[in-house]
Write an enzyme that holds these catalytic residues in place. Sequence first.
Site, PDB file in Angstrom:
ATOM      1  N   ASP A  92       0.754  -1.089  -0.048  1.00 53.35           N
ATOM      2  CA  ASP A  92      -0.061  -0.096  -0.063  1.00 53.35           C
ATOM      3  C   ASP A  92       1.030   1.219  -0.102  1.00 53.35           C
ATOM      4  O   ASP A  92       2.036   1.299   0.385  1.00 53.35           O
ATOM      5  CB  ASP A  92      -0.960   0.097   1.412  1.00 53.35           C
ATOM      6  CG  ASP A  92      -1.801  -1.150   1.254  1.00 53.35           C
ATOM      7  OD1 ASP A  92      -2.115  -1.802   0.143  1.00 53.35           O
ATOM      8  OD2 ASP A  92      -2.346  -1.378   2.602  1.00 53.35           O
TER       9      ASP A  92
HETATM   10  N1  URA Z   1      -1.355  -5.984   3.934  1.00 52.56           N
HETATM   11  C1  URA Z   1      -1.705  -4.470   4.054  1.00 52.56           C
HETATM   12  O1  URA Z   1      -2.556  -4.317   4.695  1.00 52.56           O
HETATM   13  N2  URA Z   1      -1.024  -3.814   3.362  1.00 52.56           N
HETATM   14  C2  URA Z   1       0.173  -3.923   2.722  1.00 52.56           C
HETATM   15  O2  URA Z   1       0.536  -2.944   2.057  1.00 52.56           O
HETATM   16  C3  URA Z   1       0.415  -5.338   2.967  1.00 52.56           C
HETATM   17  C4  URA Z   1      -0.282  -6.114   3.300  1.00 52.56           C
END
Ligand code: URA
Length: 252
Positions: A107
């Site tokens: 993310d």
């Molecule tokens: N899980 C999440 O919530 N965000 C990420 O970036 C990776 C795994």
Amino acid sequence: MPRLDVLLARNTGLSRKQVKRLLRAGRLRDAAGQRLDDAALALPPTALPRDVLLDDAPVKLHHRFSLALNKPLGVVTAQRDARHETAYACLHDAPLYRELRGVGRLDKDTSGLLLWTTDGTLLHKLTHPRYGLPRTYHAGLARPFIAPPPDFELDDGHRPVLTTLTRESADAMHPALRRSPNATHFASITIRTGRFHEVRRIFAALQSEVVDLCRVAYGGITLPTDQAAGEWRALDLHAQFRGLSPRVAPAP
Ligand code: URA
């Protein structure tokens, strides 16, 4: 077998036409100073990467390339994005830059280990659920979390493949994890699945909330504590994952 003209074009960004012209003009030499002008010269992958000289400047000819990036916060994993800076932009000086693809996604608000490779077959294996590679994250949380029930599933029915979930002290967290003032609890979690927002959704389902998140390991590769945000390091993913086989048999 990779050809000299193709390799040179891939590694320099020059067109095949430009490469053919410079080879004819005798501008390429091997490390011993011998002229290389046969565009069709076949270079076995075992002889690569190979150092050559283009107009006396050193060029390394790679057939494939992989690396580990410490993804900074605030950039998206995508290769192109109209609104945000991209993690891909951190790799602009990497060999075979145009062919690099991210191994999964993080993310925008997650930092940490993001692998990249030019090898599509390997990329498929490293991300496919059948291979179930472990991903470890360190998290700063706004609240403590409860233990997952035996039949733990998320609101869409997805069952995360949880390998470990432990409460940790702040001191045990990787230095690449941001420390927000409202992160009062800390955890380490390893999952073998890679769904969208999965870690955030897991902690939400366990009555907590992720404030800061950093991936610290993927498939046994760990993020070095001295690797700065935005810095990439070369990695031989081929050697690391030679012989990787699926954990889960395909559906009949
Ligand atoms: N899980 C999440 O919530 N965000 C990420 O970036 C990776 C795994």
